[in-house]
Design an enzyme around this catalytic site. Structure first.
Site, PDB file in Angstrom:
ATOM      1  N   GLU A 248      18.820  26.897 -85.273  1.00 29.23           N
ATOM      2  CA  GLU A 248      17.378  27.148 -85.310  1.00 29.23           C
ATOM      3  C   GLU A 248      17.134  28.505 -85.950  1.00 29.23           C
ATOM      4  OE1 GLU A 248      15.255  26.672 -81.591  1.00 29.23           O
ATOM      5  OE2 GLU A 248      13.844  28.270 -82.112  1.00 29.23           O
ATOM      6  N   GLU A 253       7.445  34.304 -84.869  1.00 32.77           N
ATOM      7  CA  GLU A 253       7.102  34.036 -83.475  1.00 32.77           C
ATOM      8  C   GLU A 253       6.362  35.254 -82.947  1.00 32.77           C
ATOM      9  OE1 GLU A 253       9.673  31.254 -80.763  1.00 32.77           O
ATOM     10  OE2 GLU A 253      10.954  32.822 -81.586  1.00 32.77           O
TER      11      GLU A 253
END
Length: 360
Positions: A248, A253
């Site tokens: 990932e 974020e």
């Protein structure tokens, strides 16, 4: 020089076996049985024409194309190891297009063979400039629902995605819509299918994925405690090897409980939940202005940028999952392990995206 040494180290074993195999075949030419001895290949030359090369552009016009001419006395075929690929040629002509953006020096190994398998080899290199090209993009320039040829959706409760999130993901226009050239992913406080919040999670799985290059999003972030917008990537093989073995890459974020901070992280086996492979950077006015969040990904590294300012370099290697095709994800979660406590006064928030682009 270090790049050449590293490249040669990677391909050296393969090249040795390749050449050794043909060398073994050459032992059949023996004059003692009356068979004429074929003259061995010799005087191997390599000519290279970088397309668009001029005084002002010594490494080419950005197309990445190079025309090669190989010639050796007594040769009937050639083998070339170039850009990690082996090419078999029945004549001495090859046009190759390099695709990795930037100016790079590429080692090249050429071998010329006669009919008996005897050969002569030569190592050289070429420096080529490849201009950045868009491989895939969505500019969100058509009002209404996102383009279904580019995006699908994960639907359902956030609890099913492993982070104890609070939202229910939908593809309703209330939660995801394009308006005036901007994609809007909306988190709403409402009772829906047993959840107290709704939002949307879009992904290109099964529609587009890529290996190496630059992925970027131009976005304006939502406001509110508990909001958790993200732009990230997962390995294509997630359905077979599961997470985190698929890898990932989190490019953007941010959480509303700690505004104006971007987190870029990588998750892999043994480095999943609280991964040490992470860095943060301050992004002033991230909820009132658009910023560009990007990752430049190669076999050697993954570099993270905000507004073209590099703030984190991850050293990639063949032992990581980050050497296969990955697909893209855009979502806005609520709460959960990372999003934290939702502001009790929260009603709705919008994650605005101007574009998503992937370059070579």
């Amino acid at each position: 020089m270090m790049k050449i040494k590293n490249y040669m180290k990677k391909v050296g074993t393969f090249t040795f076996l390749l050449l050794f195999g043909f060398q073994s075949c050459s032992s059949g030419s023996d004059a003692s049985d009356g068979t004429p001895v074929l003259p061995a290949p010799s005087n191997l030359t390599v000519k290279m024409e970088v397309v668009g090369k001029t005084t002002a552009k010594p490494d080419g016009d950005g197309s990445g194309k190079v025309h090669f001419t190989f010639n050796a006395a007594n040769a009937i075929s050639y083998k070339v190891l170039i850009d990690g690929q082996a090419k078999d040629l029945t004549n001495g002509n090859l046009t190759y297009e390099f695709t990795a953006s930037g100016t790079k020096n590429y080692p090249i190994i050429v071998s010329a063979y006669n009919a008996a398998g005897q050969f002569v080899s030569k190592t050289t290199s070429v420096t080529v400039f490849v201009a950045r090209k868009i491989l895939w993009a969505d500019e969100f320039d058509v009002n209404g629902s996102p383009n279904t040829s580019k995006w699908g959706y994960d639907l359902g409760t956030g609890n099913g995605f492993g982070n104890n999130e609070l939202q229910y993901y939908t593809n309703r226009p209330e939660n995801v819509i394009i308006e005036n050239g901007i994609l809007k992913i909306k988190a709403i406080k409402e009772e829906y299918m047993g959840s107290h919040y709704t939002s949307s999670r879009m992904l290109t799985k099964g529609k587009f994925s890529f290996k190496y290059g630059r992925a970027e999003v131009r976005a304006k972030l939502p406001v509110g405690g508990g909001t958790w917008p993200a732009f990230w990537m997962l390995g294509d093989n997630i359905d077979t090897v599961q997470w985190p073995a698929c890898g990932e890459v989190d490019i953007l974020e941010s959480v509303g409980n700690n505004p104006n901070v971007n987190h870029s992280s990588l998750h892999s086996p043994g480095r999943s939940g609280n991964t040490p492979d992470t860095k943060t950077t301050t992004v002033p006015n991230s909820a009132t202005e658009f910023h560009i969040y990007a990752a430049e990904w190669s076999a050697e590294s993954i570099k993270f940028y905000v507004d073209d300012n590099l703030f984190y370099t991850y050293v990639n290697s063949a032992s990581t999952p980050f050497n296969q095709n990955f697909f893209l994800i855009l979502n806005l979660a609520m709460g959960g392990n990372f999003g934290g406590t939702v502001d009790p006064n929260f009603t709705n928030a919008t994650f605005e995206v101007d574009y998503v682009r992937v370059y070579n």
